[in-house]
Every structure is written in C-alpha cells, then in structure tokens.
Scaffold this motif. Structure first.
Motif, PDB file in Angstrom:
ATOM      1  N   ALA A  77      -7.127 -21.881   2.508  1.00 15.79           N
ATOM      2  CA  ALA A  77      -6.252 -20.729   2.908  1.00 15.79           C
ATOM      3  C   ALA A  77      -4.876 -20.859   2.488  1.00 15.79           C
ATOM      4  CB  ALA A  77      -6.230 -20.829   4.385  1.00 15.79           C
ATOM      5  N   TYR A  78      -4.416 -22.204   2.486  1.00 18.60           N
ATOM      6  CA  TYR A  78      -3.042 -22.441   1.615  1.00 18.60           C
ATOM      7  C   TYR A  78      -3.184 -22.222   0.285  1.00 18.60           C
ATOM      8  CZ  TYR A  78      -0.445 -23.784   5.689  1.00 18.60           C
ATOM      9  OH  TYR A  78       0.317 -23.728   6.903  1.00 18.60           O
ATOM     10  N   THR A  79      -4.415 -22.612  -0.513  1.00 17.57           N
ATOM     11  CA  THR A  79      -4.522 -22.275  -1.817  1.00 17.57           C
ATOM     12  C   THR A  79      -4.480 -20.687  -2.124  1.00 17.57           C
ATOM     13  OG1 THR A  79      -6.046 -24.489  -1.987  1.00 17.57           O
ATOM     14  CG2 THR A  79      -5.984 -22.532  -3.906  1.00 17.57           C
ATOM     15  N   THR A  80      -4.993 -20.080  -1.283  1.00  9.98           N
ATOM     16  CA  THR A  80      -4.880 -18.545  -1.495  1.00  9.98           C
ATOM     17  C   THR A  80      -3.264 -18.073  -1.311  1.00  9.98           C
ATOM     18  OG1 THR A  80      -6.934 -18.202  -0.296  1.00  9.98           O
ATOM     19  CG2 THR A  80      -5.610 -16.473  -0.490  1.00  9.98           C
ATOM     20  N   PHE A  81      -2.640 -18.751  -0.202  1.00 12.86           N
ATOM     21  CA  PHE A  81      -1.138 -18.392  -0.311  1.00 12.86           C
ATOM     22  C   PHE A  81      -0.625 -18.739  -1.623  1.00 12.86           C
ATOM     23  CE2 PHE A  81       2.745 -20.043   0.690  1.00 12.86           C
ATOM     24  CZ  PHE A  81       3.759 -19.095   1.007  1.00 12.86           C
ATOM     25  N   VAL A  82      -0.722 -19.961  -1.999  1.00 13.62           N
ATOM     26  CA  VAL A  82      -0.072 -20.291  -3.440  1.00 13.62           C
ATOM     27  C   VAL A  82      -0.520 -19.362  -4.429  1.00 13.62           C
ATOM     28  CG1 VAL A  82       0.265 -22.461  -4.984  1.00 13.62           C
ATOM     29  CG2 VAL A  82       0.213 -22.708  -2.433  1.00 13.62           C
ATOM     30  N   VAL A  83      -1.607 -18.989  -4.730  1.00 18.27           N
ATOM     31  CA  VAL A  83      -1.841 -18.135  -5.694  1.00 18.27           C
ATOM     32  C   VAL A  83      -1.422 -16.955  -5.506  1.00 18.27           C
ATOM     33  CG1 VAL A  83      -3.894 -17.125  -6.725  1.00 18.27           C
ATOM     34  CG2 VAL A  83      -4.364 -19.497  -6.144  1.00 18.27           C
ATOM     35  N   GLN A  84      -1.294 -16.543  -4.574  1.00 23.86           N
ATOM     36  CA  GLN A  84      -0.679 -15.068  -4.366  1.00 23.86           C
ATOM     37  C   GLN A  84       0.711 -15.279  -4.782  1.00 23.86           C
ATOM     38  OE1 GLN A  84      -1.158 -12.812  -0.890  1.00 23.86           O
ATOM     39  NE2 GLN A  84      -3.380 -12.272  -1.281  1.00 23.86           N
ATOM     40  N   GLN A  85       1.470 -16.308  -4.279  1.00 23.04           N
ATOM     41  CA  GLN A  85       2.960 -16.473  -4.466  1.00 23.04           C
ATOM     42  C   GLN A  85       3.234 -16.253  -5.996  1.00 23.04           C
ATOM     43  OE1 GLN A  85       5.500 -16.203  -2.258  1.00 23.04           O
ATOM     44  NE2 GLN A  85       3.855 -15.536  -0.950  1.00 23.04           N
ATOM     45  N   LEU A  86       2.279 -17.186  -6.896  1.00 26.77           N
ATOM     46  CA  LEU A  86       2.351 -17.433  -8.148  1.00 26.77           C
ATOM     47  C   LEU A  86       2.151 -16.153  -9.032  1.00 26.77           C
ATOM     48  CD1 LEU A  86       0.582 -20.981  -8.743  1.00 26.77           C
ATOM     49  CD2 LEU A  86       2.993 -20.336  -8.864  1.00 26.77           C
ATOM     50  N   VAL A  87       1.244 -15.362  -8.572  1.00 23.87           N
ATOM     51  CA  VAL A  87       0.835 -14.003  -9.133  1.00 23.87           C
ATOM     52  C   VAL A  87       1.882 -13.176  -9.071  1.00 23.87           C
ATOM     53  CG1 VAL A  87      -0.708 -11.975  -8.876  1.00 23.87           C
ATOM     54  CG2 VAL A  87      -1.613 -14.314  -8.909  1.00 23.87           C
ATOM     55  N   ALA A  88       2.409 -13.251  -7.463  1.00 25.13           N
ATOM     56  CA  ALA A  88       3.619 -12.052  -7.272  1.00 25.13           C
ATOM     57  C   ALA A  88       4.702 -12.468  -8.385  1.00 25.13           C
ATOM     58  CB  ALA A  88       3.927 -12.424  -5.855  1.00 25.13           C
TER      59      ALA A  88
ATOM     60  N   THR B 186       5.363 -22.984  10.256  1.00 24.77           N
ATOM     61  CA  THR B 186       5.370 -21.722  10.429  1.00 24.77           C
ATOM     62  C   THR B 186       4.092 -21.068   9.950  1.00 24.77           C
ATOM     63  OG1 THR B 186       6.885 -20.888   8.809  1.00 24.77           O
ATOM     64  CG2 THR B 186       7.731 -21.336  10.814  1.00 24.77           C
ATOM     65  N   ASN B 187       3.485 -19.862  10.293  1.00 21.77           N
ATOM     66  CA  ASN B 187       2.530 -19.105   9.533  1.00 21.77           C
ATOM     67  C   ASN B 187       2.915 -18.638   8.312  1.00 21.77           C
ATOM     68  OD1 ASN B 187       1.224 -19.617  11.684  1.00 21.77           O
ATOM     69  ND2 ASN B 187       1.305 -17.635  12.656  1.00 21.77           N
ATOM     70  N   LYS B 188       2.158 -18.489   7.301  1.00 18.02           N
ATOM     71  CA  LYS B 188       2.451 -18.118   5.996  1.00 18.02           C
ATOM     72  C   LYS B 188       1.671 -16.803   5.888  1.00 18.02           C
ATOM     73  CE  LYS B 188       4.973 -21.450   4.751  1.00 18.02           C
ATOM     74  NZ  LYS B 188       6.600 -21.482   4.980  1.00 18.02           N
ATOM     75  N   PRO B 189       2.280 -15.822   5.276  1.00 17.36           N
ATOM     76  CA  PRO B 189       1.763 -14.149   4.905  1.00 17.36           C
ATOM     77  C   PRO B 189       0.716 -14.468   3.517  1.00 17.36           C
ATOM     78  CG  PRO B 189       3.897 -14.521   4.011  1.00 17.36           C
ATOM     79  CD  PRO B 189       3.591 -15.870   4.821  1.00 17.36           C
ATOM     80  N   VAL B 190      -0.288 -13.811   3.957  1.00 18.59           N
ATOM     81  CA  VAL B 190      -1.327 -13.666   2.873  1.00 18.59           C
ATOM     82  C   VAL B 190      -1.655 -12.230   3.099  1.00 18.59           C
ATOM     83  CG1 VAL B 190      -3.351 -14.296   1.929  1.00 18.59           C
ATOM     84  CG2 VAL B 190      -2.156 -16.006   2.928  1.00 18.59           C
ATOM     85  N   SER B 191      -1.398 -11.349   1.784  1.00 15.09           N
ATOM     86  CA  SER B 191      -1.482  -9.955   1.975  1.00 15.09           C
ATOM     87  C   SER B 191      -2.965  -9.836   1.523  1.00 15.09           C
ATOM     88  CB  SER B 191      -0.559  -9.308   1.193  1.00 15.09           C
ATOM     89  OG  SER B 191      -0.679  -9.460  -0.070  1.00 15.09           O
ATOM     90  N   ALA B 192      -3.847  -8.608   2.118  1.00 15.66           N
ATOM     91  CA  ALA B 192      -4.939  -8.162   1.768  1.00 15.66           C
ATOM     92  C   ALA B 192      -4.771  -7.232   0.514  1.00 15.66           C
ATOM     93  CB  ALA B 192      -5.608  -7.528   2.826  1.00 15.66           C
ATOM     94  N   PRO B 193      -5.585  -7.200  -0.585  1.00 18.01           N
ATOM     95  CA  PRO B 193      -5.710  -6.311  -1.603  1.00 18.01           C
ATOM     96  C   PRO B 193      -6.108  -4.897  -1.115  1.00 18.01           C
ATOM     97  CG  PRO B 193      -7.586  -7.604  -1.775  1.00 18.01           C
ATOM     98  CD  PRO B 193      -6.975  -8.437  -0.730  1.00 18.01           C
ATOM     99  N   ALA B 194      -5.547  -4.032  -1.929  1.00 17.94           N
ATOM    100  CA  ALA B 194      -5.777  -2.556  -1.394  1.00 17.94           C
ATOM    101  C   ALA B 194      -7.153  -2.199  -1.195  1.00 17.94           C
ATOM    102  CB  ALA B 194      -4.907  -1.613  -2.341  1.00 17.94           C
ATOM    103  N   TRP B 195      -8.095  -2.754  -2.060  1.00 19.77           N
ATOM    104  CA  TRP B 195      -9.391  -2.299  -2.027  1.00 19.77           C
ATOM    105  C   TRP B 195      -9.943  -2.965  -0.812  1.00 19.77           C
ATOM    106  CZ3 TRP B 195     -12.178  -7.122  -2.215  1.00 19.77           C
ATOM    107  CH2 TRP B 195     -11.484  -8.082  -3.026  1.00 19.77           C
ATOM    108  N   MET B 196      -9.406  -3.929  -0.045  1.00 16.85           N
ATOM    109  CA  MET B 196     -10.060  -4.377   1.332  1.00 16.85           C
ATOM    110  C   MET B 196      -9.441  -3.554   2.484  1.00 16.85           C
ATOM    111  SD  MET B 196     -10.513  -8.519   1.039  1.00 16.85           S
ATOM    112  CE  MET B 196     -10.883  -8.482   2.871  1.00 16.85           C
ATOM    113  N   SER B 197      -8.581  -2.542   2.283  1.00 19.84           N
ATOM    114  CA  SER B 197      -7.885  -1.911   3.509  1.00 19.84           C
ATOM    115  C   SER B 197      -8.539  -0.443   3.593  1.00 19.84           C
ATOM    116  CB  SER B 197      -6.396  -1.664   3.051  1.00 19.84           C
ATOM    117  OG  SER B 197      -6.372  -0.669   1.984  1.00 19.84           O
ATOM    118  N   GLY B 198      -8.521   0.036   4.753  1.00 12.62           N
ATOM    119  CA  GLY B 198      -9.024   1.148   5.244  1.00 12.62           C
ATOM    120  C   GLY B 198     -10.310   0.735   6.055  1.00 12.62           C
ATOM    121  N   SER B 199     -11.093   2.137   6.214  1.00 13.97           N
ATOM    122  CA  SER B 199     -12.307   1.972   6.660  1.00 13.97           C
ATOM    123  C   SER B 199     -13.124   3.389   6.577  1.00 13.97           C
ATOM    124  CB  SER B 199     -12.029   1.764   8.378  1.00 13.97           C
ATOM    125  OG  SER B 199     -11.353   2.823   8.858  1.00 13.97           O
TER     126      SER B 199
END
Length: 567
Positions: A314-325, A391-404
């Motif tokens: 999970a923290y790897t996901t957070f780090v990758v998102q920060q680097l990509v952003a 503290t909790n770290k924010p990990v955002s969901a990509p647009a293609w995973m949002s909605g229903s």
C-alpha cells in the motif's frame, strides 16, 4: 298683448343663445383633455424614477445590466436568458448561482468555469479572456432567495439541454426535489424527450409531484402510485408510504398495495446486494490470504509479518503516485497499474530478506517462528512510522475506477468490480505460474518431499527463499488493491492478518482453490450476518463456526499434502 308677445320672443332668443354658449364651452372642454389632465394629474418629481424602462433585448446588454441590477432584476434577467434559447444560457445561470460570474473594471462580464482555477472565459462564447487579475474582478452577488430561484431555473432549463447526460441528471434532480413549480417544465420536456430512458425518469418525476400535490385529481394520484410502484426503489417507497396517510380511501388502498409490492421486491434485491458485497469482501480476503496460503500453507511458516507485507504494498502505491504526480502528472491514470509490479518487487524483496536472515534458522519450530515474525512486524510498523509519519496517506483512485452502474436495483460500483476481477486475475495467474513454470515444479516437489527433491538436485534453500518472497510479493499486490478501499497507515495489515489465517485454515492449508472458496464463503457469511448481529458479533460467529468446523475437518475443506502432514 303685442308687448307680451315681444317679451316672450326676446326671452326665447336669450335662452337659445345661452344654451348655444353652454354647448360651445362643453365642446371646447372635451376637445382639450390635456388642459384638464394638467389640472388634475400633476406628477410629483420623485415619481418620475418609477416610470417603466425599456427592456434590453440583446444578451450582451442583459449581462451588462447584471452588474448593477438589484436581486429582483437579476432574477428577471436570468429568466430572459433562459427564454432566449442561447446554448450558453444554462452555463451562465449556473455560474451566477455558484458565484462564478464576475464584472471587470471596464464593465465587461467574465465567467470562471471552475472554482479555484484562475481561468476566465467570455460568458456567451466561452472564448478565453486574457489579462484578467483578481484585483480587476468584482463578484456579481446573489442572495439565498435568488440562488434558490436560479437553481430551480437551472434545473428546468437542463431538462431541455441538447446533452442527454445533462437531461438525465436534471430529470433525476427533478424527481428528488418534488418541486411543484417545475411540473410545467417537466411535462413540456416529457412531450419532447426522444430517449425512452430519460422519458421514464421524467414520468417518475411527474408522478412524485402529482402524488404530493393537493390539487391533483384522484385519477392522477392513482396513476402516479402505479408509476412509483414500477420504479420500486427506496425513494419511491418513501413517497408511497407518505401517500398511504391521506384521507382518500382509494388512494390509501392503492398506496398500501404498492408499498407491500415494493417492500417484497426490495427484500429480494437487498439479498442480491448483500451477495455482491460479500463477494467484494471475499475478494479482499482472497487477495490478503493468497500470499499466506503459500508461506503458511505450503512452507508451514506462521508469518505474523504477513500483514506488514500488505502494508508495504500500500505504501509503495502511495510513493508511486507521488512520483508520477511530480514528474509525469499526465500519466496519473497509469499510476495504479505501475504500482502492481512495484509493490510485488518491494514486498517480495522484503520477504526474501526476512527468510534469509531469520526464517531459515527456525524451520520446524513454529512457536519461535511466530514470535520472530511478530517482532519483525513491529519493526516494520515503526520503520514506516519513522519514514512516512503515523497519519493516513492519501491514495487516489484513477478515473476509470470511479462511478457505478445499476442492474435492476443492484448497484455495481466500478471500484468493487475492479477489485473482484483483479483478485481473480491474481489467483489464476499464480496457479498458472505454479503449474506451468520450472520454479513452480520445484516448489511443488519440495512441498511434497523435501529430501527426494534435494536428492534430485533441487536447491531447497533457495526454493524456500523464493517461495517466501513469492508469498510476500503477492501480499504486496494485495496492498495495492486495499489502498483503494482502506486507509493507508502503519496499521493497515493488522486488520487482515487474522482474517487471512481463518481463510487459509478453513479452505485447506496450501490449497489455492480452497483459499478461493474459503474467502468467498466467509465474505458472504459476514455480509449476511452483519444486518442481524452487527459487524463485531458477526465476526465472532464466523470464528466460532470455523473452530467447530476444524474440529470435524482439521485439514480444511480441501486438504493438500505438505510438510506439516509429513511431519
């Protein structure tokens, strides 16, 4: 006698001349009304300001007038914009309601398409306007009454938008608001709407208004009840329950029958929704337990640090998102897919390191392995706190995973559906890897008979290390998925370690098919027990069931021969 006659003639002449003069005076008075008006209606100077003014007809003139107009005049201008038929009218009215319409020092009006984004456009053409500074702008103010009027006007205008998605959303809003003033606009839109799905929602919005209106006829209310019964969701049920309290017996009887029908239908759909939620929870448990099925089921190692492998993913996901952003903000939709192999490498590498430095000295000593890996879990948690903070770290969901989307009254969210598909993909990829690769063959050989595999030249110590790394890497992949539905914190893994052990033991130690069945069974059971017993008691009941089940089948649902059996 002659004298008398002459006097009479003179008197008649005088009377005739007097009548003629009176008639002439009256005719002059009637033919000059301005003189009479000047005498009777003398306007006060202050009343001149209240004389009606010429209404501007061009849209630029209306926008310019917004700057200095009072709130009542702003409402009139908004109505004129709506009646103009201009395709930009809806955007202008919504911007005025949201406080995103501004006037410049030179009197021109600009529109801010998005709040907190310093971009301004021409309201009528949507063309960008350059050279605009905050100091140059004054917000065109609205009060609460005007804002409510603008919202209502915006909703009515959206019903006839050329964009079908806008019309659909406006129809849904009209159903939710039950605004009787919007009924004429809904009926007009209903007559013109080409799409059957939107017509259906508009008809339901009309029914919701008619059912609550005091002026509706009994026939209209009965038809509205039938429309809402066909809709059959919780919102319709609330309206029908309200209709069952009226004084009209025919309406009350029809509403009660509709309420019973909707409640029966909703009970059926609720069961299906619980099954879907159970499968979603089961997929989460499956992801968390697959790696443990390898390290515990195949290797016989009680790894209490398994939850921390999930946390590392999970923290790897957070780090990758920060680097990509930071370095490639345009590729944010790819951050989550990139995180999957990155998490596998990080968690898998940590697993190999733990096995080579600690676990390999403790094979055959399960209690000491448990204590050692528990200590490792504490070290990893503290290390993450030191690096990333508590503290909790924010990990955002990509647009293609949002909605229903809806299937009947079953709501399918893309995020849950994606995790279910992802969990199945990881499981089948792992099964294929173990069955069709050379390493998978060696791992199965060591599992079934370590001495014979060693005699055949298999380096059992490296198979152990890579197997532990494989299980840890799969746990890291689970952390990528869990980062989308849970808080990324140092305690993330602790929430799933016990459930993972229950899944592995219940399904059958070391059997991946058993892990799948166990995870889905426990997930669905939890979701069916929660409404009756609560989340905590539901978990306790599931644990009691597993304990009783293991008493009858100690090797789980699908037993697999392994080291623990040989021992």
């Amino acid at each position: 006698m002659k004298v008398s006659l002459s006097k009479i003639r003179i008197a008649k002449a005088n009377a005739a001349s007097g009548l003629l003069v009176a008639l002439l005076a009256f005719s002059v008075f009637v033919s000059t009304p301005s003189a009479r008006a000047d005498t009777v209606y003398t306007p006060e100077p202050d009343n001149a300001a209240t004389a009606p003014q010429a209404q501007p007809t061009s849209l630029p003139a209306l926008l310019s007038e917004l700057v200095e107009a009072d709130y009542d005049r702003k409402a009139e201008i908004a109505n004129l914009l709506a009646e103009s038929g201009n395709p930009r009218a809806l955007a202008i009215i919504e911007a005025l309601a949201d406080g995103l319409l501004f006037s410049r020092a030179d009197g021109t009006v600009v529109l801010q398409p998005q709040e907190n984004v310093q971009v301004y456009v021409d309201p009528l053409t949507a063309a960008p306007v350059s050279g605009v500074t905050d100091a140059d702008l004054s917000k065109i103010e609205v009060n609460n009454r005007l804002r409510r009027s603008l919202r209502s006007l915006s909703s009515r205008l959206s019903l006839t938008s050329p964009d079908a998605s806008v019309r659909r959303a406006a129809a849904a809003d009209a159903f939710a608001s039950h605004d009787e003033e919007s009924l004429p606009a809904i009926e007009t839109a209903l007559a013109k709407e080409p799409e059957a799905g939107i017509r259906k929602v508009l008809g339901e919005a009309r029914a919701s208004i008619l059912l609550q209106s005091e002026t509706s006829s009994e026939a209209d209310k009965l038809a509205a009840i039938e429309t809402l019964r066909e809709r059959g969701d919780q919102d319709a049920l609330s309206l029908l329950i309200g209709a069952a309290t009226t004084d009209d017996k025919a309406v009350v009887d029809a509403a009660n029958k509709a309420v019973a029908s909707v409640q029966s239908s909703l009970a059926y759909w609720n069961q299906l929704q619980n099954i879907y939620y159970g499968l979603s929870l089961g997929s989460v448990l499956l992801l968390a337990a697959i790696g443990l099925a390898i390290t515990f089921g195949v290797m016989g190692v009680i790894n209490m640090a398994h939850g921390e492998m999930i946390m590392l993913g999970a923290y790897t996901t957070f780090v990758v998102q920060q680097l990509v952003a930071t370095y490639a903000p345009g590729a944010m939709s790819w951050a989550l897919p990139i995180s999957v192999p990155a998490a596998f490498i990080v968690a898998g590498g940590a697993g190999v390191l733990i096995e080579r430095s600690i676990i390999r000295f403790l094979y055959g000593r399960p209690l000491e392995t448990l204590l050692a890996t528990w200590g490792v879990s504490l070290v990893l948690q503290q290390a993450v706190r030191s690096v990333f903070g508590p503290t909790n770290k924010p990990v955002s969901a990509p647009a293609w995973m949002s909605g229903s989307f809806d299937v009947g009254h079953l709501s399918i969210t893309f995020s849950r559906l994606t995790i279910i598909i992802f969990a199945m993909g990881v499981l089948f990829a792992l099964m294929a890897f173990l069955k069709y690769t050379h390493f998978g063959l060696q791992m199965r050989a060591v599992t079934q008979n370590r001495k014979m595999a060693s005699a055949m030249g298999v380096r059992t110590n490296w198979v152990d290390a890579l197997t532990f790394g494989l299980g840890s890497g799969v746990a890291g992949i689970a952390g990528v998925a869990l980062s989308q539905i849970d808080n990324v914190s140092p305690n993330l893994g602790q929430s799933y370690i016990i459930d993972s052990f229950m899944v592995v033991v219940f399904g059958g130690v070391g059997n991946l098919w058993g892990t799948l069945v166990g995870a889905m069974t426990l997930g669905v059971a939890n979701k069916f027990l929660e409404p009756f017993a609560g989340a905590v008691v539901g978990k306790i009941l599931v644990l009691v069931f597993i304990i009783l089940f293991i008493q009858r089948r100690p090797r789980g649902l699908f037993a697999l021969k392994g080291r623990s059996v040989e021992a």
